[in-house]
Design an enzyme around this catalytic site. Sequence first.
Site, PDB file in Angstrom:
ATOM      1  N   PRO A 141       0.765  -1.250   0.000  1.00 43.69           N
ATOM      2  CA  PRO A 141       0.000   0.000   0.000  1.00 43.69           C
ATOM      3  C   PRO A 141       0.799   1.306   0.000  1.00 43.69           C
ATOM      4  CG  PRO A 141       0.009  -0.930   2.182  1.00 43.69           C
ATOM      5  CD  PRO A 141       0.720  -1.927   1.291  1.00 43.69           C
ATOM      6  N   CYS A 142       1.492   1.569  -1.083  1.00 46.33           N
ATOM      7  CA  CYS A 142       2.214   2.837  -1.192  1.00 46.33           C
ATOM      8  C   CYS A 142       1.253   4.022  -1.284  1.00 46.33           C
ATOM      9  CB  CYS A 142       3.176   2.815  -2.377  1.00 46.33           C
ATOM     10  SG  CYS A 142       2.401   2.431  -3.950  1.00 46.33           S
ATOM     11  N   HIS A 143      -0.009   3.754  -1.614  1.00 46.12           N
ATOM     12  CA  HIS A 143      -0.999   4.839  -1.678  1.00 46.12           C
ATOM     13  C   HIS A 143      -1.258   5.447  -0.295  1.00 46.12           C
ATOM     14  CE1 HIS A 143      -3.363   1.158  -0.939  1.00 46.12           C
ATOM     15  NE2 HIS A 143      -4.167   1.939  -0.231  1.00 46.12           N
TER      16      HIS A 143
END
Length: 172
Positions: A141-143
């Site tokens: 989850p780089c978001h």
Amino acid sequence: MTSTTIAWRTVGSPVGRLLLASSPTGLVRVAFESESTDGWGTVLDALAETGATVTEDPTDATLAAAATQLDEYFAGTRRDFDLPLDRPDRTFRQHVQRYLGTIPYGRTTTYREVAEAVSNPKAVRAVGTACATNPLPVIVPCHRVLRTDGGLGGYLGGPDAKRFLLALESGH
């Protein structure tokens, strides 16, 4: 050196079509359609540059599991992914990407906080690069990483996809 096979398939999602690719070790790539202006050719060529044989295989078990778990995630019934991942690189970038998986669903952090968490507080830009080159967006989850001033920052799938994912996780 033996060549490995990378299987791939595409799936629909609320953020557009996604390409999923897996090696015998696990999921190796999730790509947004916007990453390839030539019908996935750019993404598939990059996978082939690793020396692997790249073949479309919608029956691959890892890809089927990834597709199911992504459907559950987008439906709001899954918060964590339980998939084998193929991440052999041991660089700083990979260290950051492994840390990203520890950011809880629905929470955000900043590039600076990630740099501090991986014991390199001056590497804020390098953290940004690690997020921008994350081969497994959504799954890793780089978001959930934002600019220090609260701005979105960049995202491989584009700002609309990042906003969508953050809104999904916040319940809005």
